[in-house]
Scaffold this motif. Structure first.
Motif, PDB file in Angstrom:
ATOM      1  N   ASN A 439       0.859  -1.189   0.000  1.00  0.00           N
ATOM      2  CA  ASN A 439       0.000   0.000   0.000  1.00  0.00           C
ATOM      3  C   ASN A 439       0.895   1.239   0.000  1.00  0.00           C
ATOM      4  O   ASN A 439       1.559   1.550   0.993  1.00  0.00           O
ATOM      5  CB  ASN A 439      -0.915  -0.037   1.232  1.00  0.00           C
ATOM      6  N   THR A 441       0.409   4.287   0.339  1.00  0.00           N
ATOM      7  CA  THR A 441       0.113   5.371   1.283  1.00  0.00           C
ATOM      8  C   THR A 441       1.189   5.502   2.370  1.00  0.00           C
ATOM      9  O   THR A 441       1.575   6.608   2.740  1.00  0.00           O
ATOM     10  CB  THR A 441      -1.242   5.102   1.989  1.00  0.00           C
ATOM     11  N   TYR A 442       1.653   4.361   2.893  1.00  0.00           N
ATOM     12  CA  TYR A 442       2.619   4.396   3.996  1.00  0.00           C
ATOM     13  C   TYR A 442       3.926   5.058   3.543  1.00  0.00           C
ATOM     14  O   TYR A 442       4.499   5.878   4.248  1.00  0.00           O
ATOM     15  CB  TYR A 442       2.886   2.980   4.513  1.00  0.00           C
TER      16      TYR A 442
HETATM   17  C1  LIG Z   1      -3.928   1.924   2.157  1.00  0.00           C
HETATM   18  O1  LIG Z   1      -3.844   2.293   3.520  1.00  0.00           O
HETATM   19  C2  LIG Z   1      -4.659   3.382   3.903  1.00  0.00           C
HETATM   20  C3  LIG Z   1      -4.341   3.743   5.322  1.00  0.00           C
HETATM   21  O2  LIG Z   1      -4.408   2.645   6.180  1.00  0.00           O
HETATM   22  C4  LIG Z   1      -6.111   3.002   3.686  1.00  0.00           C
HETATM   23  O3  LIG Z   1      -6.948   4.096   4.033  1.00  0.00           O
HETATM   24  C5  LIG Z   1      -6.328   2.613   2.235  1.00  0.00           C
HETATM   25  O4  LIG Z   1      -7.636   2.163   2.055  1.00  0.00           O
HETATM   26  C6  LIG Z   1      -5.343   1.521   1.817  1.00  0.00           C
HETATM   27  N1  LIG Z   1      -5.452   1.294   0.371  1.00  0.00           N
HETATM   28  C7  LIG Z   1      -5.623   0.094  -0.152  1.00  0.00           C
HETATM   29  C8  LIG Z   1      -5.662   0.036  -1.628  1.00  0.00           C
HETATM   30  O5  LIG Z   1      -5.725  -0.914   0.548  1.00  0.00           O
END
Ligand SMILES: *[C@@H]1O[C@H](CO)[C@@H](O)[C@H](O)[C@H]1NC(C)=O
Length: 533
Positions: A439, A441-442
């Motif tokens: 993911n 985002t991290y």
């Molecule tokens: C990635 O992590 C974020 C934060 O935990 C979350 O909000 C998001 O849904 C995740 N994205 C996926 C594609 O799993």
């Protein structure tokens, strides 16, 4: 001009141009905490070396036991003796299994995991009071206490320097490796427990009613534990005849000149601090070097999957049977190459992809673009390294400040996930690692935080040096500390005296009004009655 004159002039110029350097050479006494070789000690020595580089004469006091510590020798041998005048004090020989924190013993590890911070501090309290006794018995230390110094620079939890500062009237600076969370809650006061962590806990700056209650409760327990440790230390101090100077053990918050804390705004929640409390912003971070063999080859071979760096700090390089096997199994299931700072028996199920060594070039590896993930216990140093290099993290906190640090990355920076050690499984660790790697985002959040972190008005090392030299230049800095605050009693501090006065006045007013009204009503009734009659 004659040759001899020319030589004289040249010599004079040389002397003059060199002079300021020699003048700046102040005598500094450095007192790290030498209980184990960990980031507290490492960072303090880094500050000490920085002072040596700035042409000060630094005398470092350390136990003979620590000088013989294997890891200490391995990590510090190149520069320790050349950087400092070293004074070591004698400590009695001990059973290594008792004193050395035997983290390979699963029982010890499990017991540690179940303790909260006040309990941990209580558990380790002999490691704070006993060295004081050893130091006060030691002849070299007694001699030291008669020498002149311009500054004492000590870890926040070492007591002898407090006694010496009081006895010889030497300015003292304290270093807090755990940021604002000093063990003695008066050294960095937690103004308002409504939104400031009183102790190392899991809470953000927005606490529910029950969290605030727990915050206050942990804070109070921490104060009681420290008060007991102080009482014991005072007895030891007086036994050795240091008299009134012993009061400075407990009263250090009223005499300390600066508190330098390992803290930064990107990680830690904003909180009010007095001007003598200075954030050091990750001063200890080393500049990364290019990788050497065999790490260079390992990283090259990792290919498109990259590497995972695993380190549980110097204290938890050795692990019990259960945990080392759980970790090894989870790592073996990853497509990445894993580089793990580990010492001891080879874990069962250690993967082909996992490379273990007791000492890894952690900084240089984290700085490498091949790094996908940092798996760490989240000690004070790892926290800053993760921030500095913008790497996503899976934290597995063991003890002390680690869970507190970890939750800063999870909840504030949002670059990490936490896997509690209690009840950990290989499967759970593996899926958490996969999620943090896959993911994006991290990683994005980690990079964003790194950018803010690097945007600082002054280099953290220059900032630390500036403040230490500030105290030397002005022979102390009492003007930064609130003398008024330290003189207040409990009632005055919380304005309870004023609240009581207001209460009394309001009460008196209400009573008088009630009395007057009662009289008025009575009078009214009487007149109407007499009219009716
Ligand atoms: C990635 O992590 C974020 C934060 O935990 C979350 O909000 C998001 O849904 C995740 N994205 C996926 C594609 O799993």
């Amino acid at each position: 001009m004659e040759l001899s004159q020319k030589i004289m002039i040249t010599l004079c110029c040389l002397v003059i141009s060199c002079f300021p350097l020699y003048c700046e050479g102040s005598k500094i006494l450095l007192f790290p905490l030498d209980v184990g070789y960990n980031s507290k000690l490492m960072n303090m020595l880094k500050l000490g070396r920085m002072l040596t580089k700035a042409k000060h004469q630094v005398t470092c006091v350390i136990s003979d036991r620590m000088r013989e510590d294997a890891l200490f020798k391995l990590a510090e041998r190149e520069t320790f003796d050349s950087s400092f005048k070293v004074i070591s004090y004698k400590t009695p020989p001990v059973d290594p299994d008792v004193m050395q924190l035997n983290t390979e013993n699963q029982g010890f590890l499990d017991a540690m995991i179940n303790k909260d911070v006040p309990e941990i501090v209580q558990f380790f309290s002999p490691t704070l009071t006993e060295p004081l006794d050893y130091m006060l018995q030691d002849k070299t230390i007694a001699q030291l206490a008669t020498e002149e110094f311009d500054l004492i620079f000590a870890d926040e939890i070492v007591f002898f320097p407090r006694i010496m500062a009081a006895k010889r009237n030497i300015p003292i600076i304290l270093y807090s490796n755990f940021g604002p969370l000093t063990a003695d809650t008066d050294i960095v006061p937690r103004y308002s427990l409504a939104f400031v962590n009183g102790c190392f806990n899991r809470f953000s700056d927005m606490m529910t009613f029950s969290q605030r209650m727990e915050n206050v409760w942990e804070y109070l327990r921490m104060r009681w534990v420290m008060s007991d440790i102080y009482s014991e230390s005072e007895v030891i101090c007086r036994k050795h005849g240091y008299g009134e100077s012993c009061d400075n053990i407990r009263g250090i918050h009223k005499t300390v000149n600066l508190v330098l804390m390992n803290r930064n705004d990107v990680i830690h929640y904003p909180a009010p601090y007095m001007p003598h409390i200075i954030s050091l912003e990750g001063f200890f971070l080393d500049k990364p070097k290019p990788l050497n063999s065999p790490y260079k080859e390992i990283v090259q071979k990792s290919g498109k999957h990259g590497i995972i760096v695993v380190s549980f700090g110097s204290m938890f390089r050795r692990l019990g049977l259960k945990h080392r096997n759980i970790f090894a199994k989870a790592f073996s299931a990853m497509p990445q190459t894993v580089i793990w700072s580990y010492e001891g028996e080879t874990p069962e199920g250690l993967g082909e992809n996992t490379f273990v060594n007791k000492w890894i070039p952690q900084t240089d590896l984290l700085a490498n673009p091949a790094v996908q993930l940092f798996v760490t216990q989240c000690g004070a140093s790892s926290l800053f390294e993760a921030l500095n290099y913008g790497v996503p993290v899976v934290c597995i906190p063991f003890i002390g400040d680690q869970e507190y640090n970890c939750l800063k990355l999870v909840e504030r920076v949002k670059s990490a996930k936490n896997v509690p050690l209690k009840g950990i499984t290989s499967r759970q660790l593996q899926s958490t690692m996969e999620e943090v790697i896959n993911n994006i985002t991290y990683r994005e959040n980690a990079k964003k935080a790194a950018l803010i972190y690097h945007d600082q008005p002054i280099d953290p090392r220059k900032k630390s040096l500036y403040w230490i030299e500030y105290v030397i230049r002005h022979k102390g800095a009492p003007h930064l500390r609130s003398a008024g605050e330290s003189q207040l009693s409990f009632f005055q501090y919380y304005l309870l005296d004023i609240a009581s006065l207001v209460g009394v006045v309001v009460f008196a007013a209400v009573i008088s009004i009630a009395f007057v009204m009662k009289a008025a009503i009575k009078g009214l009734l009487r007149t109407t009655k007499s009219k009716e009659d």
